[in-house]
Design a protein around this motif. Structure first.
Motif, PDB file in Angstrom:
ATOM      1  N   LYS A  23      -3.126   5.035   1.369  1.00  0.00           N
ATOM      2  CA  LYS A  23      -3.729   3.704   1.391  1.00  0.00           C
ATOM      3  C   LYS A  23      -5.073   3.640   0.655  1.00  0.00           C
ATOM      4  CE  LYS A  23      -1.609   1.746   5.542  1.00  0.00           C
ATOM      5  NZ  LYS A  23      -1.863   1.149   6.874  1.00  0.00           N
ATOM      6  N   PRO A  24      -5.983   4.585   0.885  1.00  0.00           N
ATOM      7  CA  PRO A  24      -7.267   4.511   0.167  1.00  0.00           C
ATOM      8  C   PRO A  24      -7.101   4.499  -1.353  1.00  0.00           C
ATOM      9  CG  PRO A  24      -7.435   6.051   1.995  1.00  0.00           C
ATOM     10  CD  PRO A  24      -6.003   5.680   1.882  1.00  0.00           C
ATOM     11  N   ASP A  25      -6.145   5.263  -1.876  1.00  0.00           N
ATOM     12  CA  ASP A  25      -5.927   5.265  -3.323  1.00  0.00           C
ATOM     13  C   ASP A  25      -5.445   3.902  -3.807  1.00  0.00           C
ATOM     14  OD1 ASP A  25      -6.602   7.923  -3.223  1.00  0.00           O
ATOM     15  OD2 ASP A  25      -4.531   8.657  -3.273  1.00  0.00           O
ATOM     16  N   GLY A  26      -4.558   3.260  -3.041  1.00  0.00           N
ATOM     17  CA  GLY A  26      -4.088   1.930  -3.418  1.00  0.00           C
ATOM     18  C   GLY A  26      -5.183   0.892  -3.336  1.00  0.00           C
ATOM     19  N   ILE A  27      -6.028   0.996  -2.322  1.00  0.00           N
ATOM     20  CA  ILE A  27      -7.147   0.048  -2.191  1.00  0.00           C
ATOM     21  C   ILE A  27      -8.104   0.197  -3.368  1.00  0.00           C
ATOM     22  CG2 ILE A  27      -9.128  -0.580  -0.764  1.00  0.00           C
ATOM     23  CD1 ILE A  27      -7.501   0.398   1.668  1.00  0.00           C
ATOM     24  N   VAL A  80       2.078  -0.085  -5.901  1.00  0.00           N
ATOM     25  CA  VAL A  80       3.529  -0.217  -6.054  1.00  0.00           C
ATOM     26  C   VAL A  80       4.159   1.163  -6.256  1.00  0.00           C
ATOM     27  CG1 VAL A  80       5.359  -1.221  -7.447  1.00  0.00           C
ATOM     28  CG2 VAL A  80       3.293  -2.535  -6.985  1.00  0.00           C
ATOM     29  N   THR A  81       3.513   1.989  -7.078  1.00  0.00           N
ATOM     30  CA  THR A  81       4.003   3.344  -7.301  1.00  0.00           C
ATOM     31  C   THR A  81       3.936   4.177  -6.023  1.00  0.00           C
ATOM     32  OG1 THR A  81       3.210   3.215  -9.581  1.00  0.00           O
ATOM     33  CG2 THR A  81       3.734   5.399  -8.727  1.00  0.00           C
ATOM     34  N   LEU A  82       2.926   3.939  -5.223  1.00  0.00           N
ATOM     35  CA  LEU A  82       2.784   4.677  -3.965  1.00  0.00           C
ATOM     36  C   LEU A  82       3.747   4.191  -2.899  1.00  0.00           C
ATOM     37  CD1 LEU A  82      -1.119   4.838  -3.775  1.00  0.00           C
ATOM     38  CD2 LEU A  82       0.444   6.663  -4.455  1.00  0.00           C
ATOM     39  N   GLY A  83       4.386   3.046  -3.119  1.00  0.00           N
ATOM     40  CA  GLY A  83       5.319   2.511  -2.138  1.00  0.00           C
ATOM     41  C   GLY A  83       4.664   1.723  -1.027  1.00  0.00           C
ATOM     42  N   LEU A  84       3.422   1.286  -1.245  1.00  0.00           N
ATOM     43  CA  LEU A  84       2.715   0.519  -0.223  1.00  0.00           C
ATOM     44  C   LEU A  84       3.065  -0.957  -0.266  1.00  0.00           C
ATOM     45  CD1 LEU A  84      -0.798   2.224  -0.598  1.00  0.00           C
ATOM     46  CD2 LEU A  84       0.967   2.694   1.125  1.00  0.00           C
ATOM     47  N   CYS A  85       3.570  -1.437  -1.384  1.00  0.00           N
ATOM     48  CA  CYS A  85       3.977  -2.824  -1.520  1.00  0.00           C
ATOM     49  C   CYS A  85       4.936  -2.919  -2.697  1.00  0.00           C
ATOM     50  CB  CYS A  85       2.773  -3.754  -1.717  1.00  0.00           C
ATOM     51  SG  CYS A  85       1.858  -3.449  -3.256  1.00  0.00           S
ATOM     52  N   SER A  86       5.541  -4.079  -2.869  1.00  0.00           N
ATOM     53  CA  SER A  86       6.452  -4.289  -3.991  1.00  0.00           C
ATOM     54  C   SER A  86       5.702  -4.937  -5.146  1.00  0.00           C
ATOM     55  CB  SER A  86       7.624  -5.181  -3.563  1.00  0.00           C
ATOM     56  OG  SER A  86       7.172  -6.469  -3.201  1.00  0.00           O
ATOM     57  N   GLN A  87       6.286  -4.867  -6.325  1.00  0.00           N
ATOM     58  CA  GLN A  87       5.665  -5.458  -7.507  1.00  0.00           C
ATOM     59  C   GLN A  87       5.584  -6.971  -7.379  1.00  0.00           C
ATOM     60  OE1 GLN A  87       4.399  -3.614 -10.193  1.00  0.00           O
ATOM     61  NE2 GLN A  87       3.493  -5.584 -10.716  1.00  0.00           N
ATOM     62  N   ARG A  88       6.569  -7.575  -6.752  1.00  0.00           N
ATOM     63  CA  ARG A  88       6.556  -9.030  -6.571  1.00  0.00           C
ATOM     64  C   ARG A  88       5.418  -9.453  -5.648  1.00  0.00           C
ATOM     65  NH1 ARG A  88      12.152 -11.694  -4.908  1.00  0.00           N
ATOM     66  NH2 ARG A  88      12.582 -10.846  -6.986  1.00  0.00           N
ATOM     67  N   GLU A  89       5.205  -8.700  -4.582  1.00  0.00           N
ATOM     68  CA  GLU A  89       4.108  -9.037  -3.659  1.00  0.00           C
ATOM     69  C   GLU A  89       2.757  -8.877  -4.347  1.00  0.00           C
ATOM     70  OE1 GLU A  89       6.243  -7.685   0.546  1.00  0.00           O
ATOM     71  OE2 GLU A  89       5.012  -6.263  -0.593  1.00  0.00           O
ATOM     72  N   ILE A 130     -14.383   9.793   0.189  1.00  0.00           N
ATOM     73  CA  ILE A 130     -14.529   9.114  -1.100  1.00  0.00           C
ATOM     74  C   ILE A 130     -14.406  10.080  -2.275  1.00  0.00           C
ATOM     75  CG2 ILE A 130     -17.038   9.360  -1.161  1.00  0.00           C
ATOM     76  CD1 ILE A 130     -14.933   6.308  -2.300  1.00  0.00           C
ATOM     77  N   GLN A 131     -14.727  11.336  -2.101  1.00  0.00           N
ATOM     78  CA  GLN A 131     -14.668  12.292  -3.199  1.00  0.00           C
ATOM     79  C   GLN A 131     -13.230  12.588  -3.625  1.00  0.00           C
ATOM     80  OE1 GLN A 131     -17.317  13.202  -4.784  1.00  0.00           O
ATOM     81  NE2 GLN A 131     -18.741  12.228  -3.351  1.00  0.00           N
ATOM     82  N   ASN A 132     -12.291  12.411  -2.725  1.00  0.00           N
ATOM     83  CA  ASN A 132     -10.893  12.721  -3.024  1.00  0.00           C
ATOM     84  C   ASN A 132     -10.043  11.479  -3.294  1.00  0.00           C
ATOM     85  OD1 ASN A 132     -11.340  15.506  -2.567  1.00  0.00           O
ATOM     86  ND2 ASN A 132     -11.117  15.205  -0.361  1.00  0.00           N
ATOM     87  N   ILE A 133     -10.641  10.305  -3.265  1.00  0.00           N
ATOM     88  CA  ILE A 133      -9.885   9.068  -3.490  1.00  0.00           C
ATOM     89  C   ILE A 133      -9.730   8.843  -4.987  1.00  0.00           C
ATOM     90  CG2 ILE A 133      -9.898   6.559  -3.224  1.00  0.00           C
ATOM     91  CD1 ILE A 133     -11.304   6.921  -0.574  1.00  0.00           C
ATOM     92  N   GLN A 134      -8.512   8.676  -5.439  1.00  0.00           N
ATOM     93  CA  GLN A 134      -8.205   8.404  -6.843  1.00  0.00           C
ATOM     94  C   GLN A 134      -7.407   7.100  -6.927  1.00  0.00           C
ATOM     95  OE1 GLN A 134      -6.143  11.780  -8.433  1.00  0.00           O
ATOM     96  NE2 GLN A 134      -7.873  13.180  -8.169  1.00  0.00           N
ATOM     97  N   PRO A 135      -7.883   6.131  -7.704  1.00  0.00           N
ATOM     98  CA  PRO A 135      -7.165   4.850  -7.796  1.00  0.00           C
ATOM     99  C   PRO A 135      -5.734   5.048  -8.305  1.00  0.00           C
ATOM    100  CG  PRO A 135      -9.355   4.663  -8.753  1.00  0.00           C
ATOM    101  CD  PRO A 135      -9.119   6.126  -8.498  1.00  0.00           C
TER     102      PRO A 135
END
Length: 281
Positions: A107-111, A157-166, A148-153
């Motif tokens: 989740k942190p990477d997606g955010i 969608v690639t991570l599977g946290l949501c769909s491309q349409r959403e 924060i040091q290990n968070i990478q954007p």
């Protein structure tokens, strides 16, 4: 027995079957049909051979079955138990988006990806899209997150946290609210205004024409090589070959030409004296 197939099953079939096996005299077939399980599953529970141990759930206390139904079933093995009150399906209508445990660490990477690429999206939209809290979003934005040091954007969608349409719907809504519109580039004078499809068709046609021309050139070269070979062969035999005779079916050999010429001269020589004698007479 056919009626049991159309009625709903208990809310916790395995736990209910375990309770019925331990507290009633119902047959395995009756319990399996009421709970929607296979006969072998119920038998494994009774023999304590099931892979998982279930805590019994009282269907009478839950209102799914009555004591009268149990007594009828115990009295007649062919009796089909009837559901007294179907369980109410539990649905989640409020709260943050549910995310599987295996993906919660992403989740942190997606955010971070949404904050970097779409700053117009509000925290409430991110929270609903990814299923997180505003405190987590604020900590990542202010770079005060504990990891924060290990968070990478990364793309959610690639991570599977949501769909491309959403994601597209949230971004479009945020852009509309912020008054952001995509600028359509103006056409440049003298530039090619054709579509990609028209350009591709023209390229294919040009390639086809070039192939036809190449085939014609190859045929001409082959014809010229054949003529040169025929001319070279005729010269070796001492016969002059004209360009239009290069592909003649056959060419008389020099010996045949010499023999014919010699025969004609000898015949003329033999007949000439006779003609002279006739003239004298």
């Amino acid at each position: 027995m056919a009626q049991a197939k159309t009625q709903p099953t208990p809310l916790m079939p395995h736990a209910t079957a375990t309770w019925l096996v331990d507290h009633t005299g119902l047959s395995f077939e009756q319990i399996a049909e009421f709970c929607g399980l296979h006969l072998l599953e119920v038998q494994a529970m009774a023999d304590d051979l099931a892979g998982s141990k279930y805590t019994g759930r009282d269907p009478v206390h839950a209102g799914e079955l009555t004591l009268e139904e149990i007594e009828k079933g115990q009295a007649d093995e062919n009796y089909t138990l009837k559901m007294h009150k179907a369980p109410v399906e539990v649905t989640r209508t409020k709260g943050p988006r549910y995310t599987p445990v295996s993906k919660r660490q992403d989740k942190p990477d997606g955010i971070a990806w949404v904050l970097r690429n779409h700053p117009e999206v509000s925290d409430a939209q991110i929270s609903k899209l990814i299923g997180t809290t505003r405190n987590t979003i604020g900590a990542i934005r202010e770079r005060t997150h504990w990891n924060i040091q290990n968070i990478q954007p990364k793309d959610p969608v690639t991570l599977g946290l949501c769909s491309q349409r959403e994601l597209d719907a949230v971004v479009a809504k945020a852009a509309k609210r912020a008054g952001i519109t995509e600028e359509v580039p103006e056409p440049v004078e003298g530039a090619d205004q054709r579509s990609d499809k028209d350009k591709l068709i023209e390229e294919l046609q040009a390639e086809r024409e070039e192939n036809v021309k190449a085939a014609a050139r190859a045929a001409q070269e082959a014809e010229a090589e054949a003529w040169l070979a025929a001319k070279r062969e005729a010269e070796e035999n001492g016969v002059a070959v004209e360009p239009n005779e290069a592909f003649a079916a056959s060419t008389p050999a020099p010996s045949e030409i010499d023999d014919g010429a010699g025969t004609g001269q000898d015949a003329a020589a033999e007949t000439a004296p006779e003609d002279d004698d006739a003239n004298k007479e």
